[in-house]
Design a protein around this motif. Sequence first.
Motif, PDB file in Angstrom:
ATOM      1  N   VAL A  80       0.868  -1.173   0.000  1.00 38.38           N
ATOM      2  CA  VAL A  80       0.000   0.000   0.000  1.00 38.38           C
ATOM      3  C   VAL A  80       0.905   1.223   0.000  1.00 38.38           C
ATOM      4  O   VAL A  80       1.700   1.423   0.923  1.00 38.38           O
ATOM      5  N   VAL A  81       0.804   2.027  -1.055  1.00 43.66           N
ATOM      6  CA  VAL A  81       1.706   3.161  -1.250  1.00 43.66           C
ATOM      7  C   VAL A  81       0.896   4.412  -1.574  1.00 43.66           C
ATOM      8  O   VAL A  81      -0.265   4.339  -1.990  1.00 43.66           O
ATOM      9  N   GLY A  82       1.507   5.571  -1.398  1.00 46.78           N
ATOM     10  CA  GLY A  82       0.857   6.820  -1.778  1.00 46.78           C
ATOM     11  C   GLY A  82       0.668   6.918  -3.273  1.00 46.78           C
ATOM     12  O   GLY A  82       1.396   6.298  -4.062  1.00 46.78           O
ATOM     13  N   ALA A  83      -0.318   7.700  -3.679  1.00 43.58           N
ATOM     14  CA  ALA A  83      -0.651   7.803  -5.105  1.00 43.58           C
ATOM     15  C   ALA A  83       0.500   8.338  -5.935  1.00 43.58           C
ATOM     16  O   ALA A  83       0.592   8.050  -7.135  1.00 43.58           O
ATOM     17  N   SER A  84       1.401   9.114  -5.336  1.00 44.03           N
ATOM     18  CA  SER A  84       2.538   9.662  -6.074  1.00 44.03           C
ATOM     19  C   SER A  84       3.841   8.914  -5.785  1.00 44.03           C
ATOM     20  O   SER A  84       4.911   9.356  -6.205  1.00 44.03           O
ATOM     21  N   GLY A  89       2.575   3.184  -9.853  1.00 51.48           N
ATOM     22  CA  GLY A  89       2.102   2.896 -11.202  1.00 51.48           C
ATOM     23  C   GLY A  89       2.435   1.514 -11.715  1.00 51.48           C
ATOM     24  O   GLY A  89       2.117   1.177 -12.861  1.00 51.48           O
ATOM     25  N   ARG A  90       3.020   0.686 -10.876  1.00 47.09           N
ATOM     26  CA  ARG A  90       3.440  -0.648 -11.298  1.00 47.09           C
ATOM     27  C   ARG A  90       2.282  -1.635 -11.292  1.00 47.09           C
ATOM     28  O   ARG A  90       1.363  -1.546 -10.489  1.00 47.09           O
ATOM     29  N   ASP A  91       2.333  -2.619 -12.179  1.00 40.05           N
ATOM     30  CA  ASP A  91       1.336  -3.693 -12.173  1.00 40.05           C
ATOM     31  C   ASP A  91       1.560  -4.625 -10.986  1.00 40.05           C
ATOM     32  O   ASP A  91       0.594  -5.175 -10.437  1.00 40.05           O
ATOM     33  N   SER A  92       2.813  -4.819 -10.602  1.00 39.90           N
ATOM     34  CA  SER A  92       3.152  -5.597  -9.417  1.00 39.90           C
ATOM     35  C   SER A  92       4.576  -5.226  -9.020  1.00 39.90           C
ATOM     36  O   SER A  92       5.315  -4.625  -9.801  1.00 39.90           O
ATOM     37  N   LEU A 158      -7.366  -4.839   0.534  1.00 36.12           N
ATOM     38  CA  LEU A 158      -7.482  -3.446   0.960  1.00 36.12           C
ATOM     39  C   LEU A 158      -7.913  -2.537  -0.185  1.00 36.12           C
ATOM     40  O   LEU A 158      -8.444  -1.446   0.044  1.00 36.12           O
ATOM     41  N   ALA A 159      -7.700  -2.971  -1.412  1.00 33.94           N
ATOM     42  CA  ALA A 159      -8.092  -2.156  -2.566  1.00 33.94           C
ATOM     43  C   ALA A 159      -9.596  -1.884  -2.588  1.00 33.94           C
ATOM     44  O   ALA A 159     -10.042  -0.909  -3.196  1.00 33.94           O
ATOM     45  N   ALA A 160     -10.371  -2.724  -1.914  1.00 30.62           N
ATOM     46  CA  ALA A 160     -11.830  -2.570  -1.930  1.00 30.62           C
ATOM     47  C   ALA A 160     -12.291  -1.355  -1.131  1.00 30.62           C
ATOM     48  O   ALA A 160     -13.400  -0.865  -1.360  1.00 30.62           O
ATOM     49  N   PHE A 161     -11.469  -0.863  -0.201  1.00 33.01           N
ATOM     50  CA  PHE A 161     -11.908   0.271   0.609  1.00 33.01           C
ATOM     51  C   PHE A 161     -10.808   1.302   0.854  1.00 33.01           C
ATOM     52  O   PHE A 161     -10.978   2.215   1.663  1.00 33.01           O
ATOM     53  N   ALA A 162      -9.690   1.199   0.166  1.00 33.22           N
ATOM     54  CA  ALA A 162      -8.590   2.145   0.347  1.00 33.22           C
ATOM     55  C   ALA A 162      -8.995   3.531  -0.161  1.00 33.22           C
ATOM     56  O   ALA A 162      -9.737   3.655  -1.143  1.00 33.22           O
ATOM     57  N   PRO A 163      -8.516   4.595   0.486  1.00 28.05           N
ATOM     58  CA  PRO A 163      -8.825   5.947   0.001  1.00 28.05           C
ATOM     59  C   PRO A 163      -8.170   6.231  -1.348  1.00 28.05           C
ATOM     60  O   PRO A 163      -7.225   5.546  -1.752  1.00 28.05           O
ATOM     61  N   HIS A 164      -8.665   7.236  -2.034  1.00 31.60           N
ATOM     62  CA  HIS A 164      -8.151   7.570  -3.360  1.00 31.60           C
ATOM     63  C   HIS A 164      -6.702   8.036  -3.319  1.00 31.60           C
ATOM     64  O   HIS A 164      -6.024   8.052  -4.354  1.00 31.60           O
ATOM     65  N   SER A 165      -6.231   8.418  -2.153  1.00 27.40           N
ATOM     66  CA  SER A 165      -4.873   8.950  -2.031  1.00 27.40           C
ATOM     67  C   SER A 165      -3.806   7.861  -1.972  1.00 27.40           C
ATOM     68  O   SER A 165      -2.616   8.174  -1.881  1.00 27.40           O
ATOM     69  N   VAL A 166      -4.208   6.586  -2.019  1.00 30.75           N
ATOM     70  CA  VAL A 166      -3.226   5.498  -1.998  1.00 30.75           C
ATOM     71  C   VAL A 166      -3.469   4.541  -3.156  1.00 30.75           C
ATOM     72  O   VAL A 166      -4.538   4.547  -3.768  1.00 30.75           O
ATOM     73  N   ARG A 167      -2.478   3.714  -3.428  1.00 33.32           N
ATOM     74  CA  ARG A 167      -2.591   2.661  -4.422  1.00 33.32           C
ATOM     75  C   ARG A 167      -2.220   1.337  -3.752  1.00 33.32           C
ATOM     76  O   ARG A 167      -1.312   1.289  -2.909  1.00 33.32           O
ATOM     77  N   VAL A 168      -2.900   0.281  -4.133  1.00 34.18           N
ATOM     78  CA  VAL A 168      -2.642  -1.053  -3.598  1.00 34.18           C
ATOM     79  C   VAL A 168      -2.047  -1.886  -4.737  1.00 34.18           C
ATOM     80  O   VAL A 168      -2.740  -2.231  -5.691  1.00 34.18           O
TER      81      VAL A 168
END
Length: 225
Positions: A80-84, A89-92, A158-168
Amino acid sequence: MPDKPRPLRFGYHGFAGVPEAIAHAAREAGTEVELIEYAVDDPFRLLRSGELDLMIAKFCCHEPDLATSATLMTDARAAVVGASHPLSGRDSVSIEEVAAYDGFECPGTMPGYVWDTVVPRRTPGGRPIRRRYSVRSTQEMMELVSRGEAVHISLLSLAAFAPHSVRVVPIHDLPPAPVFLTWCREPGAPGVRAFVARAEAEMSAAPVDVRRTHLRPTHLRTTGA
């Protein structure tokens, strides 16, 4: 007229689709299930206090007063990382890459042996994973991650409820976490063992990934933490 039996109080943390799918598989006519969210920093407190009858657990549970079911589902690993963040931006990603960033210490009274499976002390390649930050809630954790100050090694659900400011982002070289049920050995709430037996009969032979859950059973009601 006999009193209506109270609902089976079913604890979970995170993605509600997991307990919903298990309750759907273990359903019995006339049985009502109440979903109650528990705090990750003290996961077994509600179970031991009698406020829950059983709960979802992941990774492992070696508490002598608690019984566990067979594995019912699996949950893939993720960072779980910040959007920036550079990894966003990685697929995995590899856990070896994730180890380059600061992570989190074991929260609250969660058993240390459980956290060691969530956030291993070292990668398979031997690289230490830095547990720098101490938090007591998922919200605190997400705030640090959103600001790019930390990366959390966690679960893809966690992707199901993570805020828009993070990426899973999936971690492709860690095994998925087993998902199972746990409950107090003694005295044990009425109906728990039968519920567990039905869930195991339906799900344990071929556990599926939690991402395949899209159920909203009508016999459930949800109570927030």
